[in-house]
Write a protein that holds these residues in place. Structure first.
Motif, short mmCIF file in Angstrom:
data_model
loop_
_atom_site.label_atom_id
_atom_site.label_comp_id
_atom_site.label_asym_id
_atom_site.label_seq_id
_atom_site.Cartn_x
_atom_site.Cartn_y
_atom_site.Cartn_z
N TYR A 29 15.42 -11.44 5.33
CA TYR A 29 15.12 -10.52 4.60
C TYR A 29 15.86 -8.94 5.18
O TYR A 29 15.20 -7.98 4.72
CB TYR A 29 13.79 -10.38 4.20
N GLY A 30 16.50 -9.17 6.30
CA GLY A 30 16.90 -7.70 7.15
C GLY A 30 15.90 -7.33 7.85
O GLY A 30 16.36 -6.22 8.53
N GLY A 31 15.08 -8.05 8.49
CA GLY A 31 13.78 -7.61 9.44
C GLY A 31 14.44 -8.13 10.75
O GLY A 31 15.20 -9.23 10.80
N ASP A 32 13.74 -7.62 11.75
CA ASP A 32 13.87 -8.12 13.00
C ASP A 32 12.71 -8.78 13.60
O ASP A 32 11.52 -8.06 13.81
CB ASP A 32 14.27 -6.83 14.03
N PRO A 33 12.59 -10.09 14.01
CA PRO A 33 11.56 -10.79 14.45
C PRO A 33 11.00 -10.40 15.54
O PRO A 33 9.86 -10.71 16.05
CB PRO A 33 12.05 -12.25 14.65
N PRO A 37 0.86 -1.24 0.04
CA PRO A 37 0.08 -0.02 0.04
C PRO A 37 0.85 1.25 -0.12
O PRO A 37 1.96 1.31 0.64
CB PRO A 37 -0.86 -0.06 1.29
N LEU A 38 0.42 2.39 -0.68
CA LEU A 38 1.11 3.44 -0.72
C LEU A 38 1.42 4.32 0.51
O LEU A 38 2.48 4.71 0.61
CB LEU A 38 0.52 4.47 -1.56
N GLU A 39 0.58 4.23 1.19
CA GLU A 39 0.78 4.90 2.64
C GLU A 39 1.84 4.31 3.49
O GLU A 39 2.37 4.77 4.35
CB GLU A 39 -0.52 5.00 3.44
N LEU A 40 2.45 2.97 3.12
CA LEU A 40 3.38 2.47 3.99
C LEU A 40 4.80 2.28 3.03
O LEU A 40 5.57 1.89 3.58
CB LEU A 40 2.80 0.97 4.31
N LYS A 41 4.72 2.73 1.72
CA LYS A 41 5.74 2.50 1.04
C LYS A 41 6.91 3.64 1.32
O LYS A 41 6.51 5.06 1.67
CB LYS A 41 5.45 3.03 -0.38
N GLU A 42 8.05 3.18 1.45
CA GLU A 42 9.30 3.91 1.89
C GLU A 42 9.16 4.77 2.96
O GLU A 42 9.30 6.02 3.38
CB GLU A 42 9.41 5.03 0.56
N LYS A 43 8.44 3.91 4.11
CA LYS A 43 8.38 4.74 5.44
C LYS A 43 9.15 3.93 6.61
O LYS A 43 9.03 4.02 7.63
CB LYS A 43 6.97 4.42 5.87
N GLY A 44 10.19 3.29 5.98
CA GLY A 44 11.10 2.60 7.00
C GLY A 44 10.40 1.48 7.76
O GLY A 44 11.07 0.83 8.70
N VAL A 45 9.49 0.79 6.99
CA VAL A 45 9.05 -0.36 7.48
C VAL A 45 8.74 -1.34 6.62
O VAL A 45 8.81 -1.30 5.25
CB VAL A 45 7.65 -0.24 8.28
N ALA A 46 9.21 -2.79 6.87
CA ALA A 46 9.05 -3.69 5.77
C ALA A 46 7.50 -4.19 5.84
O ALA A 46 7.06 -4.36 7.01
CB ALA A 46 9.87 -5.11 5.94
N ASP A 65 -4.67 -19.65 7.94
CA ASP A 65 -3.96 -19.15 6.77
C ASP A 65 -3.04 -17.99 7.22
O ASP A 65 -2.05 -17.54 6.98
CB ASP A 65 -4.58 -18.74 5.49
N ALA A 66 -3.93 -17.09 8.02
CA ALA A 66 -3.44 -15.83 8.41
C ALA A 66 -2.34 -16.16 9.46
O ALA A 66 -1.23 -15.60 9.48
CB ALA A 66 -4.38 -14.74 9.09
N ALA A 67 -2.52 -17.04 10.44
CA ALA A 67 -1.59 -17.58 11.23
C ALA A 67 -0.41 -18.01 10.81
O ALA A 67 0.94 -17.78 11.12
CB ALA A 67 -2.30 -18.62 12.40
N GLU A 68 -0.58 -18.75 9.75
CA GLU A 68 0.77 -19.45 8.87
C GLU A 68 1.62 -18.37 8.33
O GLU A 68 2.65 -18.47 8.24
CB GLU A 68 0.25 -20.39 7.84
N ALA A 69 0.83 -17.32 7.86
CA ALA A 69 1.56 -16.14 7.11
C ALA A 69 2.51 -15.56 8.44
O ALA A 69 3.63 -14.92 8.46
CB ALA A 69 0.61 -15.07 6.74
N VAL A 70 1.70 -15.28 9.48
CA VAL A 70 2.57 -14.71 10.79
C VAL A 70 3.67 -15.55 11.20
O VAL A 70 4.88 -15.07 11.52
CB VAL A 70 1.41 -14.50 11.89
N ALA A 71 3.33 -16.78 11.28
CA ALA A 71 4.41 -17.84 11.48
C ALA A 71 5.69 -17.64 10.64
O ALA A 71 6.73 -17.56 10.96
CB ALA A 71 3.82 -19.23 11.85
N TRP A 72 5.42 -17.67 9.48
CA TRP A 72 6.33 -17.48 8.30
C TRP A 72 7.10 -16.44 8.52
O TRP A 72 8.64 -16.28 8.59
CB TRP A 72 5.77 -17.54 6.85
N THR A 73 6.40 -15.27 8.73
CA THR A 73 7.26 -13.95 9.04
C THR A 73 8.18 -14.20 10.09
O THR A 73 9.34 -13.77 9.91
CB THR A 73 6.28 -12.81 9.16
#
Length: 192
Positions: free
Chosen positions: A45-49, A1-10, A30-38
Motif C-alpha cells: 500500500y506504499g507504506g514502510d514496514p 479519525p479526523l485528527e489523523l486525516k491528511e497528516k502524512g501518515v497511513a 485479534d490486535a496482534a493479528e492486525a499488527v502482523a497483517w500490517t
C-alpha cells in the motif's frame, strides 16, 4: 479519525472481537493479528514496514501495549515486537484490563497485575513508548497513575525512550483528539 486525516501518515484502523462473546486473550490475539497483517502488507500500500507505530484509545491503548510489550503475541506470526517503531497508547490501561477483571468476577477498584497486564512485560529493549492520559482528576480512576507506574518501571529497567503526558482539562473521552495531535508530533520527531 479526523485528527489523523491528511497528516502524512497511513492509518490502518482495525476492529477486534468484543467481550462477552470472546474472552481474554481472544481480543489481544485479534490486535496482534492486525499488527502482523500490517507488517506483512503495508509495503503493498506504499507504506514502510520499518515505520509502524501502534496506537489506540482506552481499550485500544491497552491492546497496543499488550501487543508491543508481551512479545509472544507477535512471535506467533514470526514478528519481533521490537520492530514496532513506537507504541502510543492514549489513556490505555497498564494493569490487567477492566474487561478481563469483569470476565473473572473481580473488583474493578482493586488493580491486578498478571499475564494480562502490560506492566508485567515492561522491558529495557521495548519500542519507544508515548504514554498519554487525560487529567488525573477527570480521567478514569487511577488511569494517569497506572501510566505513570509503567513509565517509572520502564525507567528503572533502563528503557530510555518513554515519555508520559497528562493532558490537563481533558477527561477519558476528550483526551483522544489532543492525544492524536501529540502522537503526530512525536512521530514526526521520531522520523527526523
Amino acid at each position: 479519525p479526523l485528527e489523523l486525516k491528511e497528516k502524512g501518515v497511513a492509518v490502518v484502523a482495525v476492529n477486534y472481537r468484543l467481550s462477552p462473546k470472546v474472552k481474554a486473550p481472544g481480543y489481544i490475539e485479534d490486535a496482534a493479528e492486525a499488527v502482523a497483517w500490517t507488517f506483512s502488507h503495508i509495503a503493498s500500500y506504499g507504506g514502510d514496514p520499518s515505520k509502524i507505530y501502534v496506537s489506540g484509545h482506552s481499550a485500544g491503548g491497552y491492546l497496543a501495549l499488550m501487543v508491543g510489550l508481551d512479545s509472544s503475541y507477535l512471535r506467533k506470526y514470526g514478528i519481533d515486537a521490537n520492530h514496532i517503531k513506537g507504541l502510543a497508547p492514549i489513556s490505555g490501561q497498564t494493569n490487567t484490563h477492566y474487561t478481563i477483571k469483569k470476565e473473572r468476577g473481580q473488583s474493578m477498584a482493586i488493580p491486578q497485575i498478571d499475564q494480562y497486564a502490560p506492566l508485567s512485560f515492561a522491558r529495557k529493549n521495548a519500542p519507544p513508548i508515548l504514554l498519554i492520559t487525560g487529567d488525573a482528576g477527570l480521567e478514569l480512576p487511577a488511569r494517569y497513575e497506572e501510566n505513570a507506574h509503567l513509565a517509572a518501571i520502564l525507567k528503572q529497567l533502563g528503557h530510555t525512550k518513554a515519555a508520559l503526558y497528562q493532558l490537563q482539562g481533558f477527561d477519558h473521552g476528550a483526551v483522544y483528539a489532543p492525544g492524536c495531535l501529540l502522537m503526530l508530533k512525536w512521530i514526526k520527531e521520531m522520523e527526523k
